[in-house]
Write an enzyme that holds these catalytic residues in place. Structure first.
Site, PDB file in Angstrom:
ATOM      1  N   CYS A 137      20.534 -23.616  12.574  1.00 53.57           N
ATOM      2  CA  CYS A 137      19.550 -23.404  11.508  1.00 53.57           C
ATOM      3  C   CYS A 137      18.515 -24.515  11.388  1.00 53.57           C
ATOM      4  O   CYS A 137      17.637 -24.440  10.517  1.00 53.57           O
ATOM      5  CB  CYS A 137      20.264 -23.204  10.185  1.00 53.57           C
ATOM      6  SG  CYS A 137      21.428 -21.821  10.231  1.00 53.57           S
ATOM      7  N   HIS A 264      17.115 -26.290   1.522  1.00 56.28           N
ATOM      8  CA  HIS A 264      17.724 -25.389   2.508  1.00 56.28           C
ATOM      9  C   HIS A 264      18.361 -24.220   1.766  1.00 56.28           C
ATOM     10  O   HIS A 264      18.211 -23.075   2.169  1.00 56.28           O
ATOM     11  CB  HIS A 264      18.749 -26.148   3.341  1.00 56.28           C
ATOM     12  CG  HIS A 264      19.339 -25.359   4.458  1.00 56.28           C
ATOM     13  ND1 HIS A 264      18.551 -24.784   5.442  1.00 56.28           N
ATOM     14  CD2 HIS A 264      20.616 -25.022   4.747  1.00 56.28           C
ATOM     15  CE1 HIS A 264      19.340 -24.133   6.303  1.00 56.28           C
ATOM     16  NE2 HIS A 264      20.583 -24.263   5.903  1.00 56.28           N
ATOM     17  N   GLU A 275      23.838 -30.183  -0.796  1.00 54.40           N
ATOM     18  CA  GLU A 275      22.412 -30.492  -0.823  1.00 54.40           C
ATOM     19  C   GLU A 275      21.964 -30.995  -2.185  1.00 54.40           C
ATOM     20  O   GLU A 275      21.215 -31.979  -2.286  1.00 54.40           O
ATOM     21  CB  GLU A 275      21.590 -29.267  -0.419  1.00 54.40           C
ATOM     22  CG  GLU A 275      20.097 -29.544  -0.366  1.00 54.40           C
ATOM     23  CD  GLU A 275      19.279 -28.400   0.184  1.00 54.40           C
ATOM     24  OE1 GLU A 275      18.122 -28.638   0.589  1.00 54.40           O
ATOM     25  OE2 GLU A 275      19.799 -27.261   0.229  1.00 54.40           O
ATOM     26  N   LYS A 293      15.006 -18.718  -0.150  1.00 55.12           N
ATOM     27  CA  LYS A 293      15.780 -17.788   0.679  1.00 55.12           C
ATOM     28  C   LYS A 293      16.215 -16.527  -0.069  1.00 55.12           C
ATOM     29  O   LYS A 293      16.627 -15.554   0.573  1.00 55.12           O
ATOM     30  CB  LYS A 293      16.987 -18.499   1.287  1.00 55.12           C
ATOM     31  CG  LYS A 293      16.612 -19.451   2.409  1.00 55.12           C
ATOM     32  CD  LYS A 293      17.837 -20.018   3.116  1.00 55.12           C
ATOM     33  CE  LYS A 293      17.444 -20.836   4.342  1.00 55.12           C
ATOM     34  NZ  LYS A 293      16.747 -22.081   4.015  1.00 55.12           N
ATOM     35  N   HIS A 298      17.762 -15.870   5.084  1.00 56.31           N
ATOM     36  CA  HIS A 298      17.929 -17.042   5.949  1.00 56.31           C
ATOM     37  C   HIS A 298      17.649 -16.618   7.388  1.00 56.31           C
ATOM     38  O   HIS A 298      18.481 -15.978   8.025  1.00 56.31           O
ATOM     39  CB  HIS A 298      19.341 -17.602   5.816  1.00 56.31           C
ATOM     40  CG  HIS A 298      19.545 -18.911   6.527  1.00 56.31           C
ATOM     41  ND1 HIS A 298      18.549 -19.537   7.256  1.00 56.31           N
ATOM     42  CD2 HIS A 298      20.634 -19.716   6.627  1.00 56.31           C
ATOM     43  CE1 HIS A 298      19.019 -20.655   7.774  1.00 56.31           C
ATOM     44  NE2 HIS A 298      20.282 -20.790   7.393  1.00 56.31           N
ATOM     45  N   PHE A 355      25.012 -26.011  11.284  1.00 57.51           N
ATOM     46  CA  PHE A 355      26.406 -26.225  11.663  1.00 57.51           C
ATOM     47  C   PHE A 355      26.569 -27.559  12.393  1.00 57.51           C
ATOM     48  O   PHE A 355      25.653 -28.032  13.068  1.00 57.51           O
ATOM     49  CB  PHE A 355      26.891 -25.095  12.561  1.00 57.51           C
ATOM     50  CG  PHE A 355      27.102 -23.789  11.841  1.00 57.51           C
ATOM     51  CD1 PHE A 355      27.127 -23.712  10.456  1.00 57.51           C
ATOM     52  CD2 PHE A 355      27.290 -22.610  12.559  1.00 57.51           C
ATOM     53  CE1 PHE A 355      27.329 -22.511   9.803  1.00 57.51           C
ATOM     54  CE2 PHE A 355      27.504 -21.407  11.915  1.00 57.51           C
ATOM     55  CZ  PHE A 355      27.525 -21.354  10.535  1.00 57.51           C
TER      56      PHE A 355
END
Length: 370
Positions: A137, A264, A275, A293, A298, A355
Protein backbone atom coordinates in the site's frame (compact mmCIF):
# COMPACT_ATOMS: atom_id res chain seq x y z
CA UNK A 1 22.42 22.28 -4.21
CA UNK A 2 19.25 20.21 -4.44
CA UNK A 3 16.84 20.88 -7.29
CA UNK A 4 13.28 21.74 -6.30
CA UNK A 5 10.55 19.33 -7.35
CA UNK A 6 7.28 20.60 -8.81
CA UNK A 7 4.08 18.74 -9.62
CA UNK A 8 2.88 20.41 -12.80
CA UNK A 9 0.12 18.04 -13.88
CA UNK A 10 -2.05 15.39 -12.28
CA UNK A 11 -5.02 13.24 -13.24
CA UNK A 12 -6.94 10.40 -11.65
CA UNK A 13 -9.77 7.92 -11.99
CA UNK A 14 -11.41 6.13 -9.07
CA UNK A 15 -14.85 5.14 -7.83
CA UNK A 16 -15.02 8.69 -6.45
CA UNK A 17 -14.67 10.41 -9.80
CA UNK A 18 -13.46 10.47 -13.37
CA UNK A 19 -11.00 13.33 -12.81
CA UNK A 20 -9.46 15.37 -9.96
CA UNK A 21 -12.36 17.84 -9.81
CA UNK A 22 -14.96 15.07 -9.53
CA UNK A 23 -12.84 13.29 -6.94
CA UNK A 24 -12.51 16.42 -4.83
CA UNK A 25 -16.21 17.23 -5.15
CA UNK A 26 -17.18 13.69 -4.06
CA UNK A 27 -15.01 13.99 -0.95
CA UNK A 28 -16.17 17.50 -0.06
CA UNK A 29 -19.84 16.60 -0.53
CA UNK A 30 -19.49 13.20 1.22
CA UNK A 31 -21.00 11.39 -1.75
CA UNK A 32 -21.82 7.68 -1.63
CA UNK A 33 -19.33 6.10 -4.02
CA UNK A 34 -18.64 2.66 -2.52
CA UNK A 35 -20.71 -0.24 -3.91
CA UNK A 36 -21.80 -3.57 -2.46
CA UNK A 37 -20.64 -6.71 -4.23
CA UNK A 38 -21.32 -10.45 -3.96
CA UNK A 39 -19.04 -11.64 -6.76
CA UNK A 40 -15.61 -11.61 -5.16
CA UNK A 41 -16.01 -13.47 -1.86
CA UNK A 42 -18.18 -16.58 -1.76
CA UNK A 43 -21.35 -16.20 0.29
CA UNK A 44 -20.35 -12.73 1.42
CA UNK A 45 -21.31 -9.14 0.70
CA UNK A 46 -18.32 -6.83 0.60
CA UNK A 47 -18.16 -3.10 0.01
CA UNK A 48 -15.66 -2.19 -2.72
CA UNK A 49 -14.56 0.86 -4.65
CA UNK A 50 -15.35 -0.28 -8.18
CA UNK A 51 -15.04 1.96 -11.24
CA UNK A 52 -17.88 1.85 -13.77
CA UNK A 53 -15.87 1.25 -16.90
CA UNK A 54 -16.43 -0.29 -20.33
CA UNK A 55 -12.76 -0.86 -21.13
CA UNK A 56 -9.87 -2.21 -19.04
CA UNK A 57 -8.16 0.12 -16.59
CA UNK A 58 -4.94 -0.02 -18.61
CA UNK A 59 -6.78 1.32 -21.66
CA UNK A 60 -8.21 4.18 -19.59
CA UNK A 61 -4.68 4.87 -18.38
CA UNK A 62 -3.42 4.99 -21.95
CA UNK A 63 -6.07 7.57 -22.85
CA UNK A 64 -5.07 9.75 -19.91
CA UNK A 65 -1.34 9.57 -20.66
CA UNK A 66 -2.12 10.70 -24.23
CA UNK A 67 -4.17 13.54 -22.76
CA UNK A 68 -1.23 14.53 -20.53
CA UNK A 69 1.11 14.54 -23.51
CA UNK A 70 -1.25 16.79 -25.44
CA UNK A 71 -1.99 19.22 -22.60
CA UNK A 72 1.70 19.63 -21.72
CA UNK A 73 2.62 19.93 -25.42
CA UNK A 74 5.17 17.13 -25.15
CA UNK A 75 6.44 15.80 -28.45
CA UNK A 76 7.40 12.54 -26.76
CA UNK A 77 8.62 11.05 -23.46
CA UNK A 78 12.18 10.34 -24.57
CA UNK A 79 13.59 12.53 -21.77
CA UNK A 80 11.13 11.26 -19.17
CA UNK A 81 11.62 8.60 -16.52
CA UNK A 82 8.50 6.46 -16.02
CA UNK A 83 7.95 5.34 -12.41
CA UNK A 84 5.11 2.93 -11.65
CA UNK A 85 3.72 2.04 -8.23
CA UNK A 86 1.42 -0.98 -8.10
CA UNK A 87 0.49 -3.67 -5.63
CA UNK A 88 -0.89 -6.28 -8.03
CA UNK A 89 0.51 -5.36 -11.47
CA UNK A 90 -1.21 -7.51 -14.08
CA UNK A 91 -2.99 -9.82 -11.64
CA UNK A 92 -6.44 -8.96 -12.99
CA UNK A 93 -5.32 -9.73 -16.55
CA UNK A 94 -3.97 -13.10 -15.42
CA UNK A 95 -7.17 -13.94 -13.57
CA UNK A 96 -9.33 -13.07 -16.58
CA UNK A 97 -7.36 -15.43 -18.81
CA UNK A 98 -7.25 -18.23 -16.26
CA UNK A 99 -10.95 -18.09 -15.34
CA UNK A 100 -11.90 -18.01 -19.00
CA UNK A 101 -9.60 -20.76 -20.28
CA UNK A 102 -9.10 -22.79 -17.09
CA UNK A 103 -5.52 -23.17 -18.21
CA UNK A 104 -2.47 -21.31 -16.92
CA UNK A 105 -0.57 -22.02 -20.17
CA UNK A 106 -2.48 -19.25 -21.97
CA UNK A 107 -1.29 -16.59 -19.52
CA UNK A 108 1.11 -14.05 -21.05
CA UNK A 109 3.94 -13.81 -18.53
CA UNK A 110 4.79 -10.27 -19.69
CA UNK A 111 1.32 -9.08 -18.72
CA UNK A 112 1.42 -10.49 -15.18
CA UNK A 113 4.27 -8.96 -13.11
CA UNK A 114 4.46 -5.54 -11.45
CA UNK A 115 6.21 -4.00 -14.45
CA UNK A 116 3.39 -5.12 -16.77
CA UNK A 117 1.96 -1.57 -16.65
CA UNK A 118 5.25 -0.12 -17.82
CA UNK A 119 5.47 -2.86 -20.45
CA UNK A 120 1.98 -1.92 -21.69
CA UNK A 121 2.75 1.81 -21.88
CA UNK A 122 6.03 1.18 -23.69
CA UNK A 123 4.07 -0.35 -26.55
CA UNK A 124 2.73 3.16 -27.20
CA UNK A 125 5.40 5.59 -25.94
CA UNK A 126 9.17 5.76 -25.74
CA UNK A 127 10.50 6.61 -22.28
CA UNK A 128 14.09 7.35 -21.32
CA UNK A 129 13.83 4.54 -18.77
CA UNK A 130 11.34 2.99 -16.36
CA UNK A 131 11.21 1.48 -12.90
CA UNK A 132 8.35 -0.18 -11.03
CA UNK A 133 7.73 -0.31 -7.28
CA UNK A 134 5.65 -2.91 -5.47
CA UNK A 135 5.64 -2.33 -1.74
CA UNK A 136 1.97 -3.09 -1.09
CA UNK A 137 0.00 0.00 0.00
CA UNK A 138 3.01 2.35 -0.14
CA UNK A 139 3.86 1.48 -3.77
CA UNK A 140 2.96 4.78 -5.44
CA UNK A 141 3.98 6.88 -2.42
CA UNK A 142 7.41 5.28 -2.76
CA UNK A 143 7.30 5.94 -6.51
CA UNK A 144 6.74 9.63 -5.76
CA UNK A 145 9.53 9.60 -3.19
CA UNK A 146 11.91 8.04 -5.71
CA UNK A 147 10.90 10.60 -8.34
CA UNK A 148 11.64 13.40 -5.90
CA UNK A 149 15.07 12.02 -5.12
CA UNK A 150 16.21 11.61 -8.72
CA UNK A 151 14.95 15.06 -9.71
CA UNK A 152 16.50 16.91 -6.77
CA UNK A 153 19.82 15.15 -7.46
CA UNK A 154 19.59 16.39 -11.07
CA UNK A 155 19.53 12.86 -12.50
CA UNK A 156 16.29 13.58 -14.38
CA UNK A 157 14.51 16.83 -15.22
CA UNK A 158 11.07 15.25 -15.40
CA UNK A 159 9.42 12.07 -14.15
CA UNK A 160 6.02 10.59 -14.89
CA UNK A 161 4.68 8.82 -11.79
CA UNK A 162 1.71 6.47 -12.05
CA UNK A 163 0.07 4.63 -9.18
CA UNK A 164 -2.39 2.01 -10.39
CA UNK A 165 -4.22 -1.07 -9.14
CA UNK A 166 -7.21 -2.91 -10.54
CA UNK A 167 -9.61 -5.01 -8.47
CA UNK A 168 -8.74 -8.69 -8.49
CA UNK A 169 -10.04 -11.79 -6.76
CA UNK A 170 -6.61 -12.42 -5.31
CA UNK A 171 -6.48 -9.14 -3.41
CA UNK A 172 -10.13 -8.99 -2.33
CA UNK A 173 -10.13 -12.60 -1.13
CA UNK A 174 -6.75 -12.08 0.48
CA UNK A 175 -8.06 -9.25 2.65
CA UNK A 176 -11.18 -11.32 3.33
CA UNK A 177 -8.92 -14.08 4.68
CA UNK A 178 -7.47 -11.50 7.09
CA UNK A 179 -11.03 -10.71 8.26
CA UNK A 180 -10.63 -6.99 7.65
CA UNK A 181 -13.21 -6.36 4.91
CA UNK A 182 -16.34 -4.33 5.59
CA UNK A 183 -19.82 -5.04 4.27
CA UNK A 184 -20.52 -1.29 4.19
CA UNK A 185 -18.53 1.86 3.31
CA UNK A 186 -15.61 2.06 5.72
CA UNK A 187 -15.63 4.46 8.69
CA UNK A 188 -12.00 5.29 9.57
CA UNK A 189 -11.35 6.44 13.16
CA UNK A 190 -14.91 5.61 14.25
CA UNK A 191 -15.30 3.35 17.27
CA UNK A 192 -17.93 1.31 15.46
CA UNK A 193 -15.77 0.61 12.41
CA UNK A 194 -16.24 -2.73 10.64
CA UNK A 195 -13.24 -2.83 8.29
CA UNK A 196 -11.80 -1.60 5.01
CA UNK A 197 -12.98 -1.31 1.39
CA UNK A 198 -10.65 -2.60 -1.34
CA UNK A 199 -10.78 -0.33 -4.38
CA UNK A 200 -9.27 0.31 -7.79
CA UNK A 201 -8.05 3.34 -9.69
CA UNK A 202 -5.00 5.27 -10.76
CA UNK A 203 -3.25 8.55 -10.12
CA UNK A 204 -0.93 10.24 -12.63
CA UNK A 205 1.52 12.97 -11.61
CA UNK A 206 4.09 14.72 -13.81
CA UNK A 207 7.04 16.07 -11.84
CA UNK A 208 9.59 18.59 -13.16
CA UNK A 209 12.44 20.85 -12.10
CA UNK A 210 10.72 23.86 -13.64
CA UNK A 211 7.92 25.75 -11.91
CA UNK A 212 4.80 27.22 -13.42
CA UNK A 213 2.03 29.33 -11.91
CA UNK A 214 -0.05 26.25 -11.03
CA UNK A 215 2.72 24.14 -9.54
CA UNK A 216 2.49 22.30 -6.24
CA UNK A 217 5.85 21.58 -4.65
CA UNK A 218 6.78 18.12 -3.35
CA UNK A 219 8.82 19.21 -0.37
CA UNK A 220 9.49 16.18 1.76
CA UNK A 221 9.53 12.41 1.81
CA UNK A 222 10.07 10.24 4.84
CA UNK A 223 10.50 6.48 4.99
CA UNK A 224 10.62 3.97 7.83
CA UNK A 225 10.22 0.28 8.51
CA UNK A 226 9.17 -0.87 11.96
CA UNK A 227 8.99 -4.56 10.94
CA UNK A 228 6.65 -5.19 13.86
CA UNK A 229 4.37 -7.72 12.18
CA UNK A 230 3.70 -9.17 8.74
CA UNK A 231 0.37 -7.37 8.34
CA UNK A 232 -0.09 -5.05 11.35
CA UNK A 233 1.71 -1.80 12.22
CA UNK A 234 3.42 -1.25 15.55
CA UNK A 235 0.56 -0.54 18.00
CA UNK A 236 2.22 2.63 19.30
CA UNK A 237 2.87 3.90 15.78
CA UNK A 238 6.67 3.87 16.01
CA UNK A 239 7.10 3.43 12.25
CA UNK A 240 4.53 6.12 11.49
CA UNK A 241 6.25 8.52 13.89
CA UNK A 242 9.59 7.90 12.17
CA UNK A 243 8.27 8.35 8.61
CA UNK A 244 6.47 11.61 9.46
CA UNK A 245 9.48 12.97 11.34
CA UNK A 246 11.75 12.04 8.43
CA UNK A 247 9.42 13.81 5.99
CA UNK A 248 9.41 16.96 8.13
CA UNK A 249 13.21 16.89 8.30
CA UNK A 250 13.50 16.42 4.54
CA UNK A 251 11.13 19.35 3.95
CA UNK A 252 12.97 21.50 6.51
CA UNK A 253 9.68 22.07 8.33
CA UNK A 254 8.46 21.60 11.88
CA UNK A 255 5.26 19.88 12.95
CA UNK A 256 3.59 23.24 13.61
CA UNK A 257 3.86 24.08 9.88
CA UNK A 258 1.50 21.31 8.71
CA UNK A 259 -2.08 22.50 8.17
CA UNK A 260 -3.72 19.25 7.04
CA UNK A 261 -2.96 15.55 7.26
CA UNK A 262 -4.48 13.11 4.78
CA UNK A 263 -4.26 10.01 6.95
CA UNK A 264 -3.75 6.48 5.67
CA UNK A 265 -6.92 5.72 7.66
CA UNK A 266 -8.09 2.38 6.29
CA UNK A 267 -10.86 1.75 8.81
CA UNK A 268 -9.24 -1.21 10.55
CA UNK A 269 -8.61 -1.01 14.28
CA UNK A 270 -4.88 -1.83 14.04
CA UNK A 271 -4.16 0.87 11.46
CA UNK A 272 -6.40 3.55 12.95
CA UNK A 273 -5.09 3.20 16.49
CA UNK A 274 -1.45 3.10 15.40
CA UNK A 275 -1.66 6.09 13.06
CA UNK A 276 -3.66 8.33 15.38
CA UNK A 277 -1.30 7.54 18.25
CA UNK A 278 1.62 8.60 16.03
CA UNK A 279 -0.09 11.82 14.91
CA UNK A 280 -0.84 12.75 18.54
CA UNK A 281 2.79 12.13 19.43
CA UNK A 282 4.17 14.56 16.82
CA UNK A 283 1.56 17.22 16.07
CA UNK A 284 0.87 19.14 19.27
CA UNK A 285 -0.44 22.03 17.15
CA UNK A 286 -3.31 19.78 16.05
CA UNK A 287 -3.61 20.21 12.27
CA UNK A 288 -6.83 19.07 10.65
CA UNK A 289 -6.92 15.29 10.08
CA UNK A 290 -9.12 13.23 7.81
CA UNK A 291 -9.14 9.96 5.91
CA UNK A 292 -10.68 10.06 2.44
CA UNK A 293 -10.93 6.28 2.03
CA UNK A 294 -14.62 6.24 2.99
CA UNK A 295 -15.09 7.93 -0.41
CA UNK A 296 -12.26 6.50 -2.54
CA UNK A 297 -11.93 3.09 -0.90
CA UNK A 298 -8.41 1.76 -0.45
CA UNK A 299 -6.83 1.54 -3.89
CA UNK A 300 -3.80 -0.29 -2.45
CA UNK A 301 -0.73 0.46 -4.58
CA UNK A 302 -2.52 3.42 -6.20
CA UNK A 303 -3.59 4.98 -2.90
CA UNK A 304 -0.42 7.03 -2.40
CA UNK A 305 -0.73 8.69 -5.82
CA UNK A 306 -4.48 9.31 -5.50
CA UNK A 307 -4.10 10.81 -2.03
CA UNK A 308 -1.16 12.92 -3.20
CA UNK A 309 -3.56 14.38 -5.77
CA UNK A 310 -6.12 14.99 -3.02
CA UNK A 311 -3.45 16.91 -1.08
CA UNK A 312 -2.68 18.94 -4.21
CA UNK A 313 -6.39 19.76 -4.59
CA UNK A 314 -6.61 20.76 -0.93
CA UNK A 315 -3.78 23.24 -1.54
CA UNK A 316 -5.16 24.53 -4.84
CA UNK A 317 -8.65 25.03 -3.41
CA UNK A 318 -7.49 26.13 0.05
CA UNK A 319 -10.11 23.76 1.40
CA UNK A 320 -9.92 21.16 4.18
CA UNK A 321 -11.76 17.96 3.31
CA UNK A 322 -13.84 16.02 5.87
CA UNK A 323 -14.09 12.55 7.28
CA UNK A 324 -17.26 11.20 5.71
CA UNK A 325 -18.50 8.87 8.45
CA UNK A 326 -16.99 9.73 11.82
CA UNK A 327 -19.71 9.63 14.45
CA UNK A 328 -18.20 8.07 17.57
CA UNK A 329 -14.62 9.18 18.21
CA UNK A 330 -12.49 6.46 19.75
CA UNK A 331 -9.27 8.44 20.27
CA UNK A 332 -9.64 12.04 21.36
CA UNK A 333 -7.07 14.82 21.37
CA UNK A 334 -6.92 15.19 17.57
CA UNK A 335 -8.38 17.88 15.32
CA UNK A 336 -10.65 15.74 13.15
CA UNK A 337 -12.24 17.42 10.16
CA UNK A 338 -16.02 16.93 10.17
CA UNK A 339 -16.98 19.31 7.38
CA UNK A 340 -15.60 20.94 4.26
CA UNK A 341 -14.00 24.24 5.26
CA UNK A 342 -12.10 27.03 3.59
CA UNK A 343 -8.93 28.15 5.34
CA UNK A 344 -5.38 29.21 4.57
CA UNK A 345 -3.32 26.09 3.86
CA UNK A 346 0.40 26.15 3.15
CA UNK A 347 1.49 22.57 3.79
CA UNK A 348 -0.19 19.17 3.67
CA UNK A 349 1.07 15.74 4.69
CA UNK A 350 -0.04 12.40 3.26
CA UNK A 351 0.58 9.05 4.96
CA UNK A 352 0.83 5.65 3.29
CA UNK A 353 1.47 2.58 5.43
CA UNK A 354 1.84 -1.02 4.27
CA UNK A 355 2.31 -4.61 5.33
CA UNK A 356 5.60 -5.42 6.99
CA UNK A 357 5.80 -2.07 8.74
CA UNK A 358 6.71 -0.28 5.50
CA UNK A 359 5.82 3.42 5.91
CA UNK A 360 6.04 6.51 3.69
CA UNK A 361 5.01 10.10 4.39
CA UNK A 362 4.93 12.90 1.79
CA UNK A 363 4.72 16.67 2.30
CA UNK A 364 3.31 19.07 -0.29
CA UNK A 365 3.26 22.85 -0.32
CA UNK A 366 2.20 25.99 -2.11
CA UNK A 367 5.17 27.24 -4.14
CA UNK A 368 7.16 30.15 -2.79
CA UNK A 369 8.06 32.94 -5.19
CA UNK A 370 11.84 32.46 -4.83
Amino acid sequence: MKKRVFINYFDTISCAGDNPDELFSSICEKKDTISLDTNYVKDSVVAIGKIKKEIPLNELLLQRVKKLQKELSLKDFRNTLLVIGSSVGGMSETENVYFKDKNYKNIDYKKHPIDSIAYFLKQHFSFYDDISFSTACTSSANALGYAKEVIEKNIYENVLVIGIDELSYTTVCGFSALSVLSSKPCTPFDKNRVGMNVAEGFGILFLETKKNRNSIELLGVGYSSDAHHMTQPHPMGLGAVASMQNALKDANLSSIDIDYINAHGTGTYANDFSELTAIKEIFKSKPKVSSTKSTTGHALGAAGAIEAIICCMVLKNQTIVPNKELNVIEIDGLNYSFSTQKQEIKYTLSNSFAFGGNNTSLIFGICNED
